[in-house]
Write a protein that holds these residues in place. Sequence first.
Motif, short mmCIF file in Angstrom:
data_model
loop_
_atom_site.label_atom_id
_atom_site.label_comp_id
_atom_site.label_asym_id
_atom_site.label_seq_id
_atom_site.Cartn_x
_atom_site.Cartn_y
_atom_site.Cartn_z
N UNK A 1 -4.32 1.91 -11.60
CA UNK A 1 -2.83 1.33 -11.72
C UNK A 1 -2.96 -0.03 -11.93
N UNK A 2 -3.52 -0.80 -10.84
CA UNK A 2 -3.47 -2.31 -10.82
C UNK A 2 -3.74 -2.74 -11.98
N UNK A 3 -5.06 -2.64 -12.73
CA UNK A 3 -5.72 -3.08 -13.85
C UNK A 3 -4.45 -2.80 -14.91
N UNK A 4 -3.90 -1.43 -15.08
CA UNK A 4 -3.15 -1.28 -16.11
C UNK A 4 -1.86 -2.03 -16.01
N UNK A 5 -1.43 -2.37 -14.58
CA UNK A 5 -0.20 -3.10 -14.57
C UNK A 5 -0.36 -4.43 -15.07
N UNK A 6 -1.50 -4.83 -14.48
CA UNK A 6 -1.89 -6.46 -15.19
C UNK A 6 -1.85 -6.54 -16.65
N UNK A 7 -2.58 -5.64 -17.45
CA UNK A 7 -2.77 -5.50 -18.63
C UNK A 7 -1.26 -5.26 -19.38
N UNK A 8 -0.48 -4.59 -18.77
CA UNK A 8 0.87 -4.48 -19.27
C UNK A 8 1.54 -5.84 -19.14
N UNK B 1 0.81 -1.19 -0.07
CA UNK B 1 0.06 -0.07 -0.06
C UNK B 1 0.80 1.23 0.00
N UNK B 2 1.78 1.36 0.95
CA UNK B 2 2.88 2.50 0.89
C UNK B 2 3.45 2.66 -0.57
N UNK B 3 4.00 1.91 -1.23
CA UNK B 3 4.30 1.87 -2.68
C UNK B 3 3.34 2.42 -3.58
N UNK B 4 2.03 1.76 -3.45
CA UNK B 4 0.91 2.40 -4.38
C UNK B 4 0.59 3.79 -3.98
N UNK B 5 0.58 4.14 -2.87
CA UNK B 5 0.37 5.47 -2.49
C UNK B 5 1.57 6.44 -2.90
N UNK B 6 2.57 6.09 -2.82
CA UNK B 6 3.75 7.00 -3.46
C UNK B 6 3.65 7.10 -4.85
N UNK B 7 3.55 5.90 -5.55
CA UNK B 7 3.34 6.09 -7.11
C UNK B 7 2.22 6.76 -7.42
N UNK B 8 1.00 6.73 -6.96
CA UNK B 8 -0.10 7.45 -7.19
C UNK B 8 -0.04 9.13 -6.93
N UNK B 9 0.75 9.34 -5.75
CA UNK B 9 1.08 10.76 -5.70
C UNK B 9 1.73 11.22 -6.74
#
Length: 75
Positions: free
Chosen positions: A60-67, A4-12
């Motif tokens: 982002x999670x959906x795009x990462x899976x599609x990628x 979650x911390x990584x996702x929050x930093x990435x999204x920010x």
Amino acid sequence: MPDLRTRLIFASLMSLMMTIIMSGWITWLNVGFQPDYTERWLHAFLAAWPAAFFAVMLIAPTVQRATARISTALR
């Protein structure tokens, strides 16, 4: 999937950079470089950043899976 911390930093960071660029671009397209450009850009930026942050967190999670799927298929 990242923690979650990584996702929050990435999204920010992603939403910050994209919102700076896109709000600046759209403000320029709409009004050009008028004397109040910075004020208009800041208003657009502050309105858009929260929406962009939540969009990145959700999408982002959906795009990462599609990628990953596309990348694997192209090998």
